[in-house]
Design a protein around this motif. Structure first.
Motif, PDB file in Angstrom:
ATOM      1  N   TYR A 141      36.682 -18.331  21.212  1.00 50.40           N
ATOM      2  CA  TYR A 141      37.159 -19.313  22.188  1.00 50.40           C
ATOM      3  C   TYR A 141      36.948 -18.708  23.577  1.00 50.40           C
ATOM      4  O   TYR A 141      37.477 -17.632  23.871  1.00 50.40           O
ATOM      5  CB  TYR A 141      38.646 -19.536  21.911  1.00 50.40           C
ATOM      6  N   LEU A 142      36.174 -19.369  24.396  1.00 52.79           N
ATOM      7  CA  LEU A 142      35.813 -18.841  25.717  1.00 52.79           C
ATOM      8  C   LEU A 142      36.453 -19.683  26.821  1.00 52.79           C
ATOM      9  O   LEU A 142      36.312 -20.907  26.828  1.00 52.79           O
ATOM     10  CB  LEU A 142      34.287 -18.841  25.876  1.00 52.79           C
ATOM     11  N   GLU A 190      34.624  -6.929  30.459  1.00 51.61           N
ATOM     12  CA  GLU A 190      33.832  -6.260  29.437  1.00 51.61           C
ATOM     13  C   GLU A 190      34.596  -5.986  28.146  1.00 51.61           C
ATOM     14  O   GLU A 190      34.025  -5.490  27.183  1.00 51.61           O
ATOM     15  CB  GLU A 190      33.254  -4.946  29.973  1.00 51.61           C
ATOM     16  N   ALA A 191      35.886  -6.320  28.109  1.00 44.23           N
ATOM     17  CA  ALA A 191      36.659  -6.093  26.889  1.00 44.23           C
ATOM     18  C   ALA A 191      36.156  -6.960  25.739  1.00 44.23           C
ATOM     19  O   ALA A 191      36.444  -6.682  24.580  1.00 44.23           O
ATOM     20  CB  ALA A 191      38.146  -6.350  27.134  1.00 44.23           C
ATOM     21  N   ILE A 192      35.399  -8.004  26.059  1.00 41.71           N
ATOM     22  CA  ILE A 192      34.746  -8.806  25.028  1.00 41.71           C
ATOM     23  C   ILE A 192      33.307  -9.047  25.474  1.00 41.71           C
ATOM     24  O   ILE A 192      33.050  -9.267  26.657  1.00 41.71           O
ATOM     25  CB  ILE A 192      35.468 -10.142  24.760  1.00 41.71           C
ATOM     26  N   LEU A 227      30.388 -13.777  31.656  1.00 48.07           N
ATOM     27  CA  LEU A 227      30.498 -13.347  30.269  1.00 48.07           C
ATOM     28  C   LEU A 227      29.583 -12.144  30.026  1.00 48.07           C
ATOM     29  O   LEU A 227      28.429 -12.145  30.447  1.00 48.07           O
ATOM     30  CB  LEU A 227      30.125 -14.496  29.326  1.00 48.07           C
ATOM     31  N   SER A 228      30.112 -11.133  29.352  1.00 48.43           N
ATOM     32  CA  SER A 228      29.340  -9.924  29.055  1.00 48.43           C
ATOM     33  C   SER A 228      28.550 -10.086  27.762  1.00 48.43           C
ATOM     34  O   SER A 228      29.046 -10.659  26.778  1.00 48.43           O
ATOM     35  CB  SER A 228      30.270  -8.715  28.908  1.00 48.43           C
ATOM     36  N   TRP A 229      27.334  -9.589  27.794  1.00 48.33           N
ATOM     37  CA  TRP A 229      26.418  -9.610  26.662  1.00 48.33           C
ATOM     38  C   TRP A 229      25.865  -8.212  26.452  1.00 48.33           C
ATOM     39  O   TRP A 229      25.698  -7.450  27.411  1.00 48.33           O
ATOM     40  CB  TRP A 229      25.240 -10.538  26.941  1.00 48.33           C
ATOM     41  N   GLN A 230      25.546  -7.889  25.203  1.00 47.36           N
ATOM     42  CA  GLN A 230      24.794  -6.689  24.856  1.00 47.36           C
ATOM     43  C   GLN A 230      23.483  -7.169  24.229  1.00 47.36           C
ATOM     44  O   GLN A 230      23.497  -7.810  23.184  1.00 47.36           O
ATOM     45  CB  GLN A 230      25.561  -5.830  23.853  1.00 47.36           C
ATOM     46  N   ILE A 231      22.391  -6.871  24.890  1.00 41.88           N
ATOM     47  CA  ILE A 231      21.063  -7.288  24.414  1.00 41.88           C
ATOM     48  C   ILE A 231      20.416  -6.048  23.809  1.00 41.88           C
ATOM     49  O   ILE A 231      19.903  -5.181  24.523  1.00 41.88           O
ATOM     50  CB  ILE A 231      20.237  -7.887  25.570  1.00 41.88           C
ATOM     51  N   ILE A 232      20.475  -5.971  22.492  1.00 46.80           N
ATOM     52  CA  ILE A 232      20.161  -4.729  21.777  1.00 46.80           C
ATOM     53  C   ILE A 232      18.987  -4.923  20.824  1.00 46.80           C
ATOM     54  O   ILE A 232      19.051  -5.750  19.906  1.00 46.80           O
ATOM     55  CB  ILE A 232      21.398  -4.254  20.978  1.00 46.80           C
ATOM     56  N   GLY A 266      22.084  -1.672  27.989  1.00 47.38           N
ATOM     57  CA  GLY A 266      21.872  -2.947  27.328  1.00 47.38           C
ATOM     58  C   GLY A 266      22.920  -4.000  27.614  1.00 47.38           C
ATOM     59  O   GLY A 266      22.847  -5.102  27.084  1.00 47.38           O
ATOM     60  N   TRP A 267      23.899  -3.673  28.459  1.00 49.25           N
ATOM     61  CA  TRP A 267      24.954  -4.621  28.797  1.00 49.25           C
ATOM     62  C   TRP A 267      24.588  -5.379  30.065  1.00 49.25           C
ATOM     63  O   TRP A 267      23.945  -4.848  30.965  1.00 49.25           O
ATOM     64  CB  TRP A 267      26.269  -3.899  29.056  1.00 49.25           C
ATOM     65  N   LEU A 268      25.045  -6.629  30.140  1.00 53.94           N
ATOM     66  CA  LEU A 268      24.875  -7.431  31.351  1.00 53.94           C
ATOM     67  C   LEU A 268      26.004  -8.443  31.424  1.00 53.94           C
ATOM     68  O   LEU A 268      26.726  -8.662  30.448  1.00 53.94           O
ATOM     69  CB  LEU A 268      23.515  -8.151  31.334  1.00 53.94           C
ATOM     70  N   LYS A 269      26.160  -9.025  32.599  1.00 46.41           N
ATOM     71  CA  LYS A 269      27.062 -10.162  32.782  1.00 46.41           C
ATOM     72  C   LYS A 269      26.213 -11.339  33.214  1.00 46.41           C
ATOM     73  O   LYS A 269      25.381 -11.207  34.110  1.00 46.41           O
ATOM     74  CB  LYS A 269      28.107  -9.890  33.862  1.00 46.41           C
ATOM     75  N   ASP A 270      26.420 -12.481  32.572  1.00 45.78           N
ATOM     76  CA  ASP A 270      25.656 -13.662  32.946  1.00 45.78           C
ATOM     77  C   ASP A 270      26.282 -14.325  34.182  1.00 45.78           C
ATOM     78  O   ASP A 270      27.281 -13.842  34.718  1.00 45.78           O
ATOM     79  CB  ASP A 270      25.514 -14.627  31.766  1.00 45.78           C
ATOM     80  N   ARG A 271      25.706 -15.404  34.623  1.00 49.35           N
ATOM     81  CA  ARG A 271      26.165 -16.101  35.839  1.00 49.35           C
ATOM     82  C   ARG A 271      27.586 -16.626  35.734  1.00 49.35           C
ATOM     83  O   ARG A 271      28.205 -16.953  36.735  1.00 49.35           O
ATOM     84  CB  ARG A 271      25.212 -17.241  36.184  1.00 49.35           C
ATOM     85  N   TYR A 272      28.131 -16.700  34.514  1.00 46.83           N
ATOM     86  CA  TYR A 272      29.493 -17.176  34.312  1.00 46.83           C
ATOM     87  C   TYR A 272      30.489 -16.029  34.159  1.00 46.83           C
ATOM     88  O   TYR A 272      31.678 -16.259  33.992  1.00 46.83           O
ATOM     89  CB  TYR A 272      29.552 -18.087  33.077  1.00 46.83           C
TER      90      TYR A 272
END
Length: 150
Positions: free
Chosen positions: A7-8, A66-68, A105-110, A97-103
């Motif tokens: 749930y975001l 970044e906790a999620i 939200l943190s992502w790991q692109i691995i 490999g971590w990033l934050k998108d324009r909203y």
């Protein structure tokens, strides 16, 4: 419905974010949009590669950190490059490999190869790979392989 759904909480961009995210992954779609009192989207249900998510326009009371994060298992460097480019547009690069998108939200692109290289049976090789990864923002598989060989 799956038993556990992520749930975001967004300020006001839930539908925009869901539409953007579903454009990134094959087999993804916006499932439904529930309107709020003002007639605009309040809750958006969407699927990314078969995983269901709920996005709420809940206002600015809570923000992502970044906790999620959402970890994406990429099959190739090309997939890493594509997702990295699209997700960092308007966002920000992180490390390893971590990033934050324009909203926010943190992502790991691995790349799939990263965990394999990090768990190499020779601890010295695994250490060299880890050291190389620590100096990267977007993961570069060729550089990791080179580190493993050095």
């Amino acid at each position: 419905m799956q038993k556990i759904t992520t749930y975001l909480w967004f300020d006001h961009q839930a539908e925009e974010a869901a539409t953007f995210y579903t454009s990134l992954f094959a087999g993804s779609r916006v499932v439904g949009v529930q309107p709020g009192p003002d007639g605009g989207a309040m809750m958006v249900t969407f699927e990314l590669a078969g995983q269901r998510y709920l996005a709420l326009n809940g206002g600015p009371a809570h923000t992502f950190n970044e906790a999620i994060s959402l970890l994406v298992d990429c099959e190739s460097q090309e997939e890493v490059d594509e997702l990295w480019g699209r997700l960092t547009e308007g966002g920000e690069e992180g490390r390893c490999g971590w990033l934050k998108d324009r909203y926010g939200l943190s992502w790991q692109i691995i790349p799939r190869e990263l965990p394999e290289l990090l768990s190499h049976p020779d601890p010295e090789v695994a250490g060299k790979v880890a050291q190389a990864m620590m100096g990267m923002s977007k993961i570069d598989v060729r550089a990791l392989r080179d580190a493993a060989k050095s």
